[in-house]
Write an enzyme that holds these catalytic residues in place. Structure first.
Site, PDB file in Angstrom:
ATOM      1  N   ASP A  76       0.901  -1.333   0.034  1.00 52.23           N
ATOM      2  CA  ASP A  76       0.069  -0.088   0.080  1.00 52.23           C
ATOM      3  C   ASP A  76       0.835   1.017   0.026  1.00 52.23           C
ATOM      4  O   ASP A  76       1.291   1.659   0.933  1.00 52.23           O
ATOM      5  CB  ASP A  76      -0.866  -0.029   1.200  1.00 52.23           C
ATOM      6  CG  ASP A  76      -1.750   1.199   1.513  1.00 52.23           C
ATOM      7  OD1 ASP A  76      -1.907   1.977   0.575  1.00 52.23           O
ATOM      8  OD2 ASP A  76      -2.399   1.213   2.407  1.00 52.23           O
ATOM      9  N   GLU A  96      -1.735  10.946   0.922  1.00 53.65           N
ATOM     10  CA  GLU A  96      -3.126  10.288   0.924  1.00 53.65           C
ATOM     11  C   GLU A  96      -3.484   9.620   2.326  1.00 53.65           C
ATOM     12  O   GLU A  96      -4.505   9.744   2.717  1.00 53.65           O
ATOM     13  CB  GLU A  96      -3.010   8.666  -0.132  1.00 53.65           C
ATOM     14  CG  GLU A  96      -4.328   8.075  -0.335  1.00 53.65           C
ATOM     15  CD  GLU A  96      -4.661   6.813   0.784  1.00 53.65           C
ATOM     16  OE1 GLU A  96      -5.723   6.382   0.676  1.00 53.65           O
ATOM     17  OE2 GLU A  96      -3.833   6.641   1.454  1.00 53.65           O
TER      18      GLU A  96
END
Lengths: 352, 351
Positions: free
Chosen positions: B173, B202
């Site tokens: 990720d 993010e």
């Protein structure tokens, strides 16, 4: 980088859990063989190396215990490709999640200890501590592959790689007690340049973490006149600043208390003073928590002493030891051996 | 789509092993720029640090498509110096403190090795061991001679290991998303004008994607990310009905998460594409979490957006786990979707 570092790193890159010490024993045997006169395994798997002294036989002998076994995990059952595990030796389950491991199945499989998603756990766990009963090991294979390769009783060892930190400090799993194996190696190397009257039994003991089984049996089998145990002790560091903790890199500890013979304690202290080797005094009011207990009560009893190597984060995969403490302890052990006179045992008295 | 090449694995390893905590994405940015430059019509780094890349197609009726993948990962910032190489640290992004004790880390631009230890078990009581070790009891230990700067970022030590059909790695990720976007750029179909955003921050609030979407003003957007696979056995043997996604079941098409109700026309388009191209897919279970889609779809006058993620276990920990085939199939689905993209798609009625 001190000369001992590559050997120590090789020991920290291998498994060798209690009762399964062979991978560690093989590395140690290869390193010690040129430094000693004979070397063999005990019935229980301790590696026993004799470096003969120069006094007339029968010679007194000193046994030095440095346990080589490591803590770890063992597979209890396999569920849908995931492994349930229990501990070998003292493992705080709170240090396990996210730890890389090697599963010793039909082949060595890399894996990781994981926390199942919260809804897969018993409702009382929530986001709290996940105990050994609920942690799992994932080896990234399909349930079919895992069922074929992994079985109840298979070992799971830590796979965190050793590393060096700033300031001649080494980190890794199993520094407890491979750091002491390195100490004995330094001592054996020092002894190549010295003569010593006594026989020396360098013993990399088995099963210290579970039963002290290696030290009990080697002490009985070899029946040394004296025994020294070298094991790690607690270093001061994050989360540990109590009286049981000692400065990292501030010298080995000399332990006093009921496991240790006060005469030997004083001898080692005086020797360290004379050699200007920094040391710290450790108080073990009941039990030293080392092989020193096993050697003390073996057969008719053996006078003994315990030397500690300060270590941070004991029984985690990122234990930390200062290399200079290893070198200092190695030198102290070698000098103690070289100074042993043939009749030293007779001088051991109770100064009541 | 052909099998993954060794070159693609090498690139993913390089991306995964880079240290790029939210707000300090430089190491990944550098790799992305280097990889993207030869294929880009235009490449720039914007005010927040996003890498914005465009690649125009050819011919009429092209669709302006934004592909987004965030570059940042969760990690740590050093916030206080205790002396002797010991540092207090804060978390950046969602990290479970239970994942910290016993880990190796890398600190700062020079990637100094450090460890996060724990009090020895011998000095704890059974009662102590029932309580989580709190963050303020932990330190990053660089060794007695270790010297870092406060404000330095730290990450878990890189780990990249292929095992059977799987891959263990740090920061899947979302380095997997970065790798997929680069692959799309290298194989860009001509019916689309590609706008790629390698986005920052993010993990701490979808900040980079928000301004990137404003800049690109695309007709449609895809957020490419990793999503948790919670497909582990349940303690009492009950069926796991909350798996979110499953490893090995193909790309996860989003329906609904805490940030986005994904555009239903795009969900339909993706599933139809997968069926016609014989690509396996799964629908991520509606639930929590969010991707950059949450910021993109509300930008300007609205941007139809959908997320596709590569399922992986143990996200936001030192070592995550994915299936190589899920990566391959996610690339295949995205490429097939881009090739089938027409302006008519967005003229379709909403269900």
């Amino acid at each position: 980088m001190p000369e001992i570092t590559p050997f120590l790193k090789s020991l920290l890159s291998t498994s060798g859990l209690s009762a399964y010490e062979t991978p560690a024993a093989q590395l140690i045997e290869a390193k010690w063989r040129p430094l000693v006169n004979e070397i063999s395994l005990s019935r229980i798997g301790s590696l026993q190396a004799l470096k003969s002294g120069t006094a007339t036989a029968p010679r007194p002998s000193l046994m030095v215990c440095t346990h080589m076994d490591a803590i770890g995990l063992m597979v209890t059952t396999v569920t849908e490709g995931f492994l349930h595990v229990t501990q070998i030796g003292g493992v705080d389950p709170r240090i396990l999640p996210g730890t890389p491991v090697t599963v010793h199945g039909t082949e060595e499989l890399p894996g990781v200890v994981v926390i199942p998603p919260v809804r897969a756990l018993p409702p009382n766990v929530g986001d709290g501590v996940v105990g050994l009963n609920d942690l799992l090991v994932d080896v990234g294979l399909t349930p079919q592959e895992v069922a074929a390769k992994v079985h109840t009783g298979d070992l799971v060892s830590f796979a965190t790689e050793p590393g060096e930190l700033a300031g001649e400090v080494i980190s890794g799993h199993s520094l407890d007690n491979r750091a002491a194996v390195a100490v004995m190696t330094v001592a054996l190397e020092e002894l190549q340049k010295k003569t010593h009257a006594w026989d020396v039994w360098a013993v990399a003991t088995a099963q210290e973490e579970v039963s002290l089984g290696g030290a009990f049996t080697s002490a009985f089998g070899l029946r040394p006149s004296l025994a020294i145990t070298v094991d790690v002790t607690f270093a001061k560091g994050p989360g540990a600043s109590d009286w049981q903790t000692f400065g990292l890199g501030k010298g080995p500890t000399l332990a006093m208390g009921p496991n240790m013979h006060p005469f030997l304690y004083n001898q080692l202290k005086d020797l360290a003073e004379k050699l200007e080797i920094p040391y710290q005094l450790e108080y073990a009011p009941r039990h030293s928590g080392t092989d020193g207990y096993a050697t003390q009560i073996a057969a008719e009893g053996i006078p003994g002493m315990v030397i500690g190597i300060p270590l941070r984060y004991m029984h985690t995969p990122v234990e930390v030891v200062a290399l200079k403490d290893i070198q200092r302890a190695g030198r102290l052990v070698a000098e103690f051996i070289a100074a042993l006179e043939p009749d030293f045992v007779e001088k051991i008295v109770w100064e009541d | 789509m052909p099998n993954l090449t060794e070159k693609q694995f090498k690139l993913l390893e390089k991306l995964s092993s880079a240290c790029a905590v939210s707000g300090d994405e430089g190491e990944v940015r550098k790799i992305v720029i280097e990889e993207a430059k030869p294929y880009a019509d235009d490449l720039k780094v914007d005010a927040l640090g996003n890498v914005l890349v465009t690649k125009a197609g050819k011919g009429p009726n092209r669709v302006r498509v934004m592909l987004d993948a965030h570059m940042d990962e969760v990690g740590f910032m050093l916030v206080a110096d205790d002396g002797d190489g010991l540092y207090r640290f804060e978390l950046v992004g969602g990290i479970d403190v239970r994942q910290l004790p016993g880990k190796q880390v890398l600190v700062g631009k020079s990637r100094l090795p450090g460890v996060i230890g724990a009090r020895p078990i011998h000095l704890t009581t059974a009662e102590d061991r029932q309580r989580k070790i709190p963050l303020d009891a932990l330190r990053i230990d660089l060794g007695p001679a270790g010297k870092a700067k406060l404000g330095d970022r730290a990450t878990f030590k890189p780990h990249f290991q292929r095992v059977g059909a799987s891959l263990f790695a740090k920061a899947i990720d979302n380095r997997i998303g970065c790798a997929i976007l680069l692959e799309m750029l290298k194989n860009a179909p001509e019916n689309v004008d590609l706008c790629l955003s390698f986005s920052v921050q993010e993990e701490i609030g979808l900040r980079g994607a928000k301004v990137a979407a404003y800049h690109f003003d695309p007709q449609v957007a895809f957020a490419i990310d990793g999503t948790p696979a919670n497909d582990l056995p349940v303690h009492d043997g009950a069926e796991n009905t909350f798996y979110n996604t499953k490893l090995g079941a193909g790309p996860a098409i989003y329906t609904y998460d805490a940030g986005t109700l994904n555009d239903p026309r795009l969900i339909r388009f993706l599933t139809a594409t997968a069926v016609s191209a014989k690509i396996p897919y799964q629908l991520r279970q509606p639930g929590g979490g969010a991707t950059d889609a949450g910021a993109i779809h509300r930008q300007r006058a609205g941007i139809p957006t959908v997320s596709i993620s590569v399922p992986h276990r143990y996200s936001h920990t030192a070592i995550s786990l994915m299936r190589v085939d899920d990566w391959k199939q996610t690339q295949a689905l995205l490429l097939a979707a881009l090739k089938r993209m027409t302006p008519e798609l967005l003229a379709e009625d909403r269900p």
